[in-house]
Scaffold this motif. Structure first.
Motif, mmCIF file in Angstrom:
data_model
loop_
_atom_site.group_PDB
_atom_site.id
_atom_site.type_symbol
_atom_site.label_atom_id
_atom_site.label_comp_id
_atom_site.label_asym_id
_atom_site.label_seq_id
_atom_site.Cartn_x
_atom_site.Cartn_y
_atom_site.Cartn_z
ATOM 1 N N SER A 51 0.866 -1.179 0.000
ATOM 2 C CA SER A 51 0.000 0.000 0.000
ATOM 3 C C SER A 51 0.903 1.229 0.000
ATOM 4 N N THR A 52 0.867 1.994 -1.080
ATOM 5 C CA THR A 52 1.741 3.173 -1.150
ATOM 6 C C THR A 52 1.366 4.189 -0.066
ATOM 7 N N GLY A 53 0.053 4.289 0.231
ATOM 8 C CA GLY A 53 -0.371 5.202 1.304
ATOM 9 C C GLY A 53 0.261 4.796 2.630
ATOM 10 N N PHE A 56 3.994 5.588 2.666
ATOM 11 C CA PHE A 56 4.215 7.028 2.894
ATOM 12 C C PHE A 56 3.987 7.377 4.374
ATOM 13 N N ARG A 57 2.887 6.850 4.941
ATOM 14 C CA ARG A 57 2.587 7.167 6.355
ATOM 15 C C ARG A 57 3.684 6.649 7.276
ATOM 16 N N PHE A 58 4.225 5.487 6.970
ATOM 17 C CA PHE A 58 5.331 4.928 7.763
ATOM 18 C C PHE A 58 6.532 5.892 7.698
ATOM 19 N N TYR A 73 1.875 17.015 0.325
ATOM 20 C CA TYR A 73 0.913 16.559 -0.698
ATOM 21 C C TYR A 73 -0.218 15.792 -0.028
ATOM 22 N N MET A 74 0.163 14.869 0.870
ATOM 23 C CA MET A 74 -0.857 14.021 1.504
ATOM 24 C C MET A 74 -1.797 14.834 2.375
ATOM 25 N N ASP A 75 -1.235 15.793 3.118
ATOM 26 C CA ASP A 75 -2.072 16.618 3.991
ATOM 27 C C ASP A 75 -3.136 17.375 3.204
ATOM 28 N N GLY A 77 -4.403 16.262 0.379
ATOM 29 C CA GLY A 77 -5.213 15.336 -0.426
ATOM 30 C C GLY A 77 -4.760 15.303 -1.881
ATOM 31 N N ASP A 78 -3.559 15.805 -2.153
ATOM 32 C CA ASP A 78 -3.012 15.754 -3.520
ATOM 33 C C ASP A 78 -2.169 14.503 -3.690
ATOM 34 N N LEU A 79 -1.978 14.087 -4.939
ATOM 35 C CA LEU A 79 -1.097 12.945 -5.186
ATOM 36 C C LEU A 79 0.361 13.364 -5.024
ATOM 37 N N VAL A 80 1.162 12.453 -4.500
ATOM 38 C CA VAL A 80 2.605 12.679 -4.401
ATOM 39 C C VAL A 80 3.154 12.545 -5.831
ATOM 40 N N PRO A 81 4.178 13.340 -6.211
ATOM 41 C CA PRO A 81 4.659 13.280 -7.605
ATOM 42 C C PRO A 81 5.041 11.862 -8.050
ATOM 43 N N VAL A 84 8.688 10.252 -7.447
ATOM 44 C CA VAL A 84 8.948 9.804 -6.072
ATOM 45 C C VAL A 84 8.226 8.477 -5.813
ATOM 46 N N THR A 85 6.946 8.439 -6.199
ATOM 47 C CA THR A 85 6.105 7.273 -5.898
ATOM 48 C C THR A 85 6.582 6.034 -6.655
ATOM 49 N N ILE A 86 6.923 6.207 -7.913
ATOM 50 C CA ILE A 86 7.344 5.069 -8.739
ATOM 51 C C ILE A 86 8.631 4.460 -8.188
ATOM 52 N N ASP A 105 -2.049 -1.826 -3.716
ATOM 53 C CA ASP A 105 -3.192 -1.117 -3.125
ATOM 54 C C ASP A 105 -2.859 0.381 -3.120
ATOM 55 N N GLY A 106 -3.553 1.123 -3.993
ATOM 56 C CA GLY A 106 -3.272 2.562 -4.061
ATOM 57 C C GLY A 106 -2.172 2.882 -5.064
ATOM 58 N N PHE A 107 -1.775 1.925 -5.837
ATOM 59 C CA PHE A 107 -0.784 2.114 -6.899
ATOM 60 C C PHE A 107 -1.105 1.132 -8.012
ATOM 61 N N PRO A 108 -1.093 1.532 -9.281
ATOM 62 C CA PRO A 108 -0.835 2.874 -9.776
ATOM 63 C C PRO A 108 -2.056 3.796 -9.628
ATOM 64 N N ARG A 109 -1.766 5.088 -9.635
ATOM 65 C CA ARG A 109 -2.847 6.078 -9.535
ATOM 66 C C ARG A 109 -2.817 7.049 -10.702
ATOM 67 N N THR A 110 -1.855 6.903 -11.581
ATOM 68 C CA THR A 110 -1.797 7.748 -12.784
ATOM 69 C C THR A 110 -1.351 6.857 -13.944
ATOM 70 N N ALA A 112 1.077 7.469 -15.933
ATOM 71 C CA ALA A 112 2.556 7.367 -15.902
ATOM 72 C C ALA A 112 2.986 6.257 -14.940
ATOM 73 N N GLN A 113 2.298 6.141 -13.803
ATOM 74 C CA GLN A 113 2.644 5.079 -12.841
ATOM 75 C C GLN A 113 2.323 3.704 -13.426
ATOM 76 N N ALA A 114 1.185 3.599 -14.117
ATOM 77 C CA ALA A 114 0.795 2.301 -14.704
ATOM 78 C C ALA A 114 1.803 1.893 -15.779
ATOM 79 N N GLY A 153 -6.865 8.934 13.037
ATOM 80 C CA GLY A 153 -5.854 9.953 13.275
ATOM 81 C C GLY A 153 -5.326 10.553 11.975
ATOM 82 N N ARG A 154 -5.886 10.129 10.852
ATOM 83 C CA ARG A 154 -5.422 10.653 9.561
ATOM 84 C C ARG A 154 -6.058 12.003 9.283
ATOM 85 N N THR A 155 -5.228 13.036 9.138
ATOM 86 C CA THR A 155 -5.784 14.374 8.927
ATOM 87 C C THR A 155 -6.526 14.451 7.581
HETATM 88 P P1 AMP Z 1 -4.247 6.126 0.550
HETATM 89 O O1 AMP Z 1 -3.823 5.599 1.877
HETATM 90 O O2 AMP Z 1 -4.089 5.108 -0.555
HETATM 91 O O3 AMP Z 1 -5.619 6.741 0.566
HETATM 92 O O4 AMP Z 1 -3.232 7.302 0.177
HETATM 93 C C1 AMP Z 1 -3.105 8.434 0.994
HETATM 94 C C2 AMP Z 1 -2.352 9.512 0.251
HETATM 95 O O5 AMP Z 1 -1.038 9.045 -0.072
HETATM 96 C C3 AMP Z 1 -2.936 9.943 -1.085
HETATM 97 O O6 AMP Z 1 -3.966 10.897 -0.930
HETATM 98 C C4 AMP Z 1 -1.701 10.520 -1.765
HETATM 99 O O7 AMP Z 1 -1.382 11.806 -1.234
HETATM 100 C C5 AMP Z 1 -0.597 9.573 -1.318
HETATM 101 N N1 AMP Z 1 -0.472 8.447 -2.266
HETATM 102 C C6 AMP Z 1 -0.706 7.120 -2.008
HETATM 103 N N2 AMP Z 1 -0.486 6.389 -3.089
HETATM 104 C C7 AMP Z 1 -0.111 7.232 -4.075
HETATM 105 C C8 AMP Z 1 0.229 7.068 -5.445
HETATM 106 N N3 AMP Z 1 0.219 5.867 -6.037
HETATM 107 N N4 AMP Z 1 0.576 8.176 -6.145
HETATM 108 C C9 AMP Z 1 0.608 9.386 -5.567
HETATM 109 N N5 AMP Z 1 0.266 9.618 -4.292
HETATM 110 C C10 AMP Z 1 -0.094 8.556 -3.539
#
Ligand code: AMP
Length: 210
Positions: A51-53, A56-58, A73-75, A77-81, A84-86, A105-110, A112-114, A153-155
């Motif tokens: 899970s990319t989310g 990132f949280r870790f 970006y996460m705070d 609600g935007d996608l991380v570039p 970085v994510t790939i 889970d949560g990847f790919p989201r664009t 370019a990522q796919a 606890g997720r903002t």
């Molecule tokens: P999630 O836990 O999957 O809801 O992801 C929480 C947040 O993490 C998203 O709103 C993005 O800011 C970032 N994030 C998670 N996965 C991706 C991804 N594949 N590409 C870009 N940002 C991501």
């Protein structure tokens, strides 16, 4: 001759020749239940859950460079570039190279990522086996996320504006992936409303036929 053939067949099965990984992408808007379902599916099919989310949280919790970069970006609600994510995802796959397969889970989201994921898996003689979307109505999901925000606890789950921004990101950048995988004959969708067990059952019906 038949005896020889039996020995060869047994040898092929034993050494898992042609046994490719099962790589599944779980799609769905935030709150659709991807993480919950992944917990069951990873056990059932012995897959590595990425899970990319969560990653990132870790990193945010441990105040790593990656975490600091992703936080703003996460705070919002935007996608991380993508870059970085790939890179992060690829390094997680490399760390689990002995895995029987992955549950993304949560990847790919664009797109370019796919594309990057396809190229990366192809370089390892692997591929995405299937992508499955958990479908649910936005208004039900907003309510679910606000409820989750009270305890997670997720903002990004506590502010309706941020939640709606995450859906906008999904509609603009992630939804086009459905046609991307449909064109490859790898897209499936299930109704994401129901009990956890019912939804696991719907997902399993698809996975068992792959
Ligand atoms: P999630 O836990 O999957 O809801 O992801 C929480 C947040 O993490 C998203 O709103 C993005 O800011 C970032 N994030 C998670 N996965 C991706 C991804 N594949 N590409 C870009 N940002 C991501």
């Amino acid at each position: 001759m038949i005896f020889l053939c039996l020995i060869v067949c047994k040898f092929v099965v034993y050494f898992n020749f042609n046994n490719k990984m099962i790589n599944i992408v779980l799609f769905g808007k935030p709150g659709a239940g991807k993480g919950t379902q992944a917990e069951f599916l990873k056990e059932k099919y012995t897959l590595t859950h990425l899970s990319t989310g969560d990653i990132f949280r870790f990193n945010i919790k441990n105040e790593t460079e990656l975490g600091l970069l992703a936080k703003t970006y996460m705070d919002n609600g935007d996608l991380v570039p993508d870059s970085v994510t790939i890179q992060m995802l690829q390094s997680e796959v490399e760390k689990n190279s002995q895995s029987r397969g992955f549950l993304f889970d949560g990847f790919p989201r664009t797109i370019a990522q796919a594309e990057a994921l396809d190229a990366f898996l192809t370089s390892k003689n692997e591929e995405i086996t299937a992508t499955i979307a958990l479908e649910a109505d936005d208004e039900i999901l907003v309510k679910r996320l606000l409820e989750r925000g009270k305890t997670s606890g997720r903002t990004d789950d506590q502010d309706e504006e941020k939640i709606r921004n995450r859906y906008q990101e999904y509609n603009e950048k992630t939804a086009p992936l459905m046609s991307y995988y449909e064109a490859q004959g790898k897209f499936y969708a299930v109704n994401g409303i129901g009990s956890i067990e019912e939804i696991t059952e719907r997902l399993s019906t698809i996975i068992d036929k792959l």
